[in-house]
Design a protein around this motif. Structure first.
Motif, PDB file in Angstrom:
ATOM      1  N   LEU B  81       0.793  -0.965  -0.014  1.00 15.83           N
ATOM      2  CA  LEU B  81      -0.397  -0.454   0.058  1.00 15.83           C
ATOM      3  C   LEU B  81       1.098   1.074  -0.209  1.00 15.83           C
ATOM      4  O   LEU B  81       1.001   2.199  -0.720  1.00 15.83           O
ATOM      5  N   LEU B  82       2.103   0.707   0.569  1.00 15.41           N
ATOM      6  CA  LEU B  82       2.353   2.446   0.665  1.00 15.41           C
ATOM      7  C   LEU B  82       3.089   2.845  -0.877  1.00 15.41           C
ATOM      8  O   LEU B  82       3.799   3.666  -1.070  1.00 15.41           O
ATOM      9  N   THR B  83       3.597   1.740  -1.290  1.00 13.39           N
ATOM     10  CA  THR B  83       4.087   1.720  -2.927  1.00 13.39           C
ATOM     11  C   THR B  83       3.269   2.000  -3.824  1.00 13.39           C
ATOM     12  O   THR B  83       3.904   1.918  -4.759  1.00 13.39           O
ATOM     13  N   ASP B  84       2.078   2.581  -3.015  1.00 11.41           N
ATOM     14  CA  ASP B  84       0.819   1.930  -4.033  1.00 11.41           C
ATOM     15  C   ASP B  84       0.492   1.336  -4.978  1.00 11.41           C
ATOM     16  O   ASP B  84      -0.151   1.335  -6.150  1.00 11.41           O
ATOM     17  N   ILE B  85       0.829   0.021  -4.666  1.00  7.10           N
ATOM     18  CA  ILE B  85      -0.190  -0.847  -5.388  1.00  7.10           C
ATOM     19  C   ILE B  85      -1.188  -1.310  -4.757  1.00  7.10           C
ATOM     20  O   ILE B  85      -1.837  -1.021  -3.531  1.00  7.10           O
ATOM     21  N   LYS B  86      -2.272  -0.958  -5.537  1.00  9.58           N
ATOM     22  CA  LYS B  86      -3.180  -1.685  -5.413  1.00  9.58           C
ATOM     23  C   LYS B  86      -3.982  -2.803  -4.692  1.00  9.58           C
ATOM     24  O   LYS B  86      -3.350  -3.966  -5.447  1.00  9.58           O
ATOM     25  N   VAL B  87      -4.261  -3.049  -3.897  1.00  7.52           N
ATOM     26  CA  VAL B  87      -4.765  -4.308  -3.135  1.00  7.52           C
ATOM     27  C   VAL B  87      -6.405  -4.205  -2.772  1.00  7.52           C
ATOM     28  O   VAL B  87      -6.989  -3.914  -2.271  1.00  7.52           O
TER      29      VAL B  87
END
Lengths: 119, 138
Positions: B81-87
């Motif tokens: 989430l911190l690296t802007d990956i959509k979870v």
């Protein structure tokens, strides 16, 4: 000709998944395609040299070494290998070790990706 | 210029094998993939989708460090989430397992992430599969 990227996460002995991946790579190479194989997790066992051949187990060191000599690119995850006590000096000739971003870049450049998850 | 999108799919249980950990670490590795690509190539922000029993990877309060001496999958999800990956977390499976938002890792505000996890119907995950160039099924 195209490029195929195969990610393998299954173990060498105890699963026939790597056998399938190697046969697939061989078939693709025969058709003239570029093939990258990424070994991660237990799949890194395939990158270890000195595998002894027994009648009861499939043996992949020889076919893989031949494929590498013929132009196959095979790379193992460095961290996964080190965690399993496999060091650089244990690597099959022609096989390399890199980090996961190499695999993602290989997938990016590939026309087709076959990602075979672990057990 | 080439632009490609990757979807990472996880349906395996946490800690039983390393599949979900490898899915997360591979997804996070997309942050450094540029060094291997041509100048004009661009990898879109990847998506990681938890489906089936894989939604259990998203449980809050994991004690992996205490129990196994390893980084928890909770921490990996927060790093994603911190690296802007959509979870994405499959809604039908969350309900099937009797879970709710309260049980799941919905954000990583504690480490400064703006991105939040989303509980979505499987149809939305299917749409992401259709939009992706490559699906890496762990």
């Amino acid at each position: 000709m195209g490029k195929l990227s195969i990610g393998c996460f299954s173990s060498l002995i105890g699963s026939m998944t790597l056998d399938f991946a190697v046969k697939l790579a061989e078939a693709a190479r025969k058709k003239g395609h570029d093939v990258d194989i990424w070994l991660s997790g237990n799949g890194t066992m395939l990158s270890k040299k000195g595998q002894r051949k027994f009648q009861d187990y499939s043996s992949l060191e020889k076919p893989v070494t031949d494929l590498i000599k013929g132009g196959l690119t095979m790379v193992a995850c460095e961290a996964c290998a080190e965690a399993r006590g496999q060091h650089k000096e244990d690597l099959l000739e022609g096989c390399d070790r890199k980090s996961m971003d190499w695999y993602l870049a290989s997938c990016f450049k590939a026309d087709r990706v076959i990602h075979i998850g672990g057990e | 210029m080439a632009s490609k999108k990757f979807l990472f799919m996880v349906d395996k249980l946490p800690y039983k094998a390393e599949s979900s950990r490898l899915a997360l670490t591979h997804a996070i590795a997309s942050q450094t993939v540029d060094i291997h690509l041509d100048e004009d190539d661009e990898m879109e922000e990847p998506v990681i989708a938890f489906v089936g029993d894989g939604v259990l990877n998203c449980m809050k309060g994991q004690k992996a460090l205490e129990c196994y001496g390893v980084t928890s999958l909770e921490m990996h999800i927060k790093n994603a989430l911190l690296t802007d990956i959509k979870v994405l977390i499959c809604k039908e499976d969350v309900e099937r397992l009797g879970l709710s938002e309260d049980n799941l890792i919905m954000d990583a505000e504690d480490i400064g992430a703006d991105m939040q996890s989303e509980i979505v119907p499987f149809d939305d995950i299917l749409q992401q599969m259709e939009k992706s160039n490559h699906i890496l099924y762990f």
